[in-house]
Write an enzyme that holds these catalytic residues in place. Structure first.
Site, PDB file in Angstrom:
ATOM      1  N   SER A  60       0.814  -1.213   0.000  1.00 29.06           N
ATOM      2  CA  SER A  60       0.000   0.000   0.000  1.00 29.06           C
ATOM      3  C   SER A  60       0.850   1.267   0.000  1.00 29.06           C
ATOM      4  O   SER A  60       0.353   2.350  -0.311  1.00 29.06           O
ATOM      5  CB  SER A  60      -0.938   0.015   1.208  1.00 29.06           C
ATOM      6  N   GLY A 243      -2.941   3.685  -4.243  1.00 30.76           N
ATOM      7  CA  GLY A 243      -3.566   4.445  -5.319  1.00 30.76           C
ATOM      8  C   GLY A 243      -4.898   5.067  -4.947  1.00 30.76           C
ATOM      9  O   GLY A 243      -5.382   4.976  -3.818  1.00 30.76           O
ATOM     10  N   CYS A 269      -9.272  -1.816   3.941  1.00 33.87           N
ATOM     11  CA  CYS A 269      -8.502  -0.686   3.415  1.00 33.87           C
ATOM     12  C   CYS A 269      -8.984  -0.295   2.010  1.00 33.87           C
ATOM     13  O   CYS A 269     -10.076   0.244   1.870  1.00 33.87           O
ATOM     14  CB  CYS A 269      -7.019  -1.007   3.445  1.00 33.87           C
ATOM     15  N   GLN A 273     -12.864   1.013   0.430  1.00 34.24           N
ATOM     16  CA  GLN A 273     -13.174   2.075  -0.529  1.00 34.24           C
ATOM     17  C   GLN A 273     -13.873   1.517  -1.766  1.00 34.24           C
ATOM     18  O   GLN A 273     -14.771   2.161  -2.331  1.00 34.24           O
ATOM     19  CB  GLN A 273     -11.879   2.797  -0.901  1.00 34.24           C
ATOM     20  N   ASN A 311      -3.185   2.587   7.129  1.00 34.13           N
ATOM     21  CA  ASN A 311      -2.346   3.078   6.039  1.00 34.13           C
ATOM     22  C   ASN A 311      -3.258   3.487   4.899  1.00 34.13           C
ATOM     23  O   ASN A 311      -3.454   2.733   3.952  1.00 34.13           O
ATOM     24  CB  ASN A 311      -1.355   2.014   5.579  1.00 34.13           C
ATOM     25  N   PHE A 314      -6.946   7.965   1.360  1.00 38.47           N
ATOM     26  CA  PHE A 314      -8.267   8.245   0.803  1.00 38.47           C
ATOM     27  C   PHE A 314      -9.321   7.674   1.751  1.00 38.47           C
ATOM     28  O   PHE A 314      -9.025   6.809   2.584  1.00 38.47           O
ATOM     29  CB  PHE A 314      -8.422   7.618  -0.584  1.00 38.47           C
ATOM     30  N   HIS A 359      -6.325  -2.234   9.162  1.00 45.61           N
ATOM     31  CA  HIS A 359      -5.652  -3.512   8.921  1.00 45.61           C
ATOM     32  C   HIS A 359      -5.797  -4.448  10.122  1.00 45.61           C
ATOM     33  O   HIS A 359      -4.982  -4.401  11.051  1.00 45.61           O
ATOM     34  CB  HIS A 359      -4.172  -3.284   8.626  1.00 45.61           C
ATOM     35  N   GLU A 361      -5.120  -7.543  10.313  1.00 42.06           N
ATOM     36  CA  GLU A 361      -4.144  -8.636  10.364  1.00 42.06           C
ATOM     37  C   GLU A 361      -3.016  -8.352  11.355  1.00 42.06           C
ATOM     38  O   GLU A 361      -2.244  -9.241  11.715  1.00 42.06           O
ATOM     39  CB  GLU A 361      -3.568  -8.919   8.971  1.00 42.06           C
TER      40      GLU A 361
END
Length: 390
Positions: A60, A243, A269, A273, A311, A314, A359, A361
């Protein structure tokens, strides 16, 4: 975008001058850390005190120059067990005080050596607190790191930074995702099969699912609906990734097909979106984003506050104060960041689908959100049992 020159003498390498140039013209001068050369990216900061190895190898962070707010970095060196992917993905690395000698029983080499070995240009010895405050006030922006004994003049460096591509509008997931499908087998008895669309997946994510008896088929970002259902999945997962989500039309269309079929769905994450867009919500760029392993989030379904790993630059633009009608039934914001009320999770009330912006994990990071993998497992089990009764 990185151009590096591998040094042969570490002492001479560490003494090489380095300059960090922001697109608004602010300049920081320090010493080379990692490879000597030139690199460009988006300047962002991470507030994690630990876990730098997982941060560096998180896909990411592709095309981002990461500023560490923790002043002392590299003290545990680099090992061969903790990387989240096969390479370092950050475009550049910024630290204040790098450790002179790593000390950890698992350490195989220093962080400086690892950065040099992978051609990652960095800078040390600058005031990272001042740089972080600047990015908080002005926002994430393009940056260049220049190091070596023959540096361009300031005007030339600034012009090159301003020619670098911006993160807004960048379509990057296919650049970091696997090119070939692969399988992570279930640990112990197999209970479910999941098709995981890799948009920049971290290695610990399929492992967390495997621990729960899930056989994970990791598919490229370009996977079609037919590819997803060719593995006969009990659930579908959409991963994190780099991105601008506004460019991710293909993953959105695949997710909408999954929602049409009513297959249990979980996204994290970038996947959050994608779900937002699939439901008809917009996305937008945050001023400086959330990055680190100490972000407070409230699970609105339980009221519990979790410390979470983030992380993302956006976010989803969805209403916090009401249930929304979507083409796939009712949807609501399930999680919210307590620092700034940014949407951190979505869930559908009429179909088996949910997502979070962070996240779970926990690599690196706290374990408060590990229950989300259990929630996904329970969702698949519920749908499976209903199908058997039908």
């Amino acid at each position: 975008m990185t151009t590096s020159i591998q040094g042969t003498a570490s002492q001479r390498h560490r003494a090489a001058p380095a300059v960090l140039v922001l697109e608004d013209g602010r300049i920081f001068r320090g010493r080379a850390y990692g490879a000597v050369g030139v690199t460009f990216g988006e300047a962002v900061f991470s507030t994690g005190m630990t876990g730098y190895q997982e941060t560096l190898t998180d896909p990411s962070y592709h095309r981002q120059v990461v500023v560490m707010t923790a002043p002392h970095v590299g003290n545990t060196g680099v090992n061969d067990e903790d990387p989240e992917s096969k390479q370092i993905w950050v475009a550049g690395y910024v630290v204040r005080d790098p450790a002179r000698v790593p000390s950890n029983w698992r350490s195989r080499r220093s962080l400086d050596e690892e950065l040099r070995g992978q051609g990652v240009v960095g800078i040390s010895g600058i005031d990272t607190r001042a740089l972080t405050r600047h990015l908080r006030e002005r926002g994430a922006m393009r940056v260049g790191i220049f190091s070596g004994n023959a540096l361009p003049d300031e005007g030339t460096m600034l012009a090159e930074v301003r020619q670098a591509p911006e993160m807004k509008g960048a379509d990057l997931s296919a650049e970091v995702a696997t090119k070939e499908a692969y399988v992570v087998p279930a640990i112990g008895e197999k209970r479910f099969t999941v098709a995981a669309v890799d948009l920049g997946i971290k290695g610990m994510t399929p492992h967390r699912m495997a621990e729960r008896g899930i056989e994970v088929h990791v598919l490229p970002a370009t996977a079609t609906v037919e590819d997803v259902y060719a593995v006969d999945p009990d659930g579908v997962f959409f991963s994190n990734g780099p991105g601008d989500p506004a460019t991710a039309d293909h993953p959105v269309s695949v997710m909408q097909a999954v929602l049409d079929r009513g297959t249990p769905l979980f996204g994290i994450c970038f996947g959050n979106q994608i779900l937002g867009r699939a439901l008809g919500f917009g996305t937008y760029k945050l001023k400086y984003g959330h990055r680190g392993i100490n972000q407070p989030v409230q699970d609105r379904t339980t009221g519990k506050v979790e410390v979470t790993a983030h992380n993302h630059g956006f976010a989803v633009d969805a209403p916090l104060d009401k249930v929304s009608d979507t083409p796939y039934g009712r949807a609501e914001v399930s999680h919210v960041c307590l620092n700034d009320n940014v949407v951190e999770g979505l869930r559908l009330l009429d179909r088996p689908a949910f997502s979070v912006q962070y996240h779970p994990e926990a690599a690196a990071g706290p374990h408060d959100a590990a229950y989300l993998f259990d929630r996904f497992t329970s969702l698949m089990n519920t749908v499976l049992m209903e199908g058997q009764r039908a």
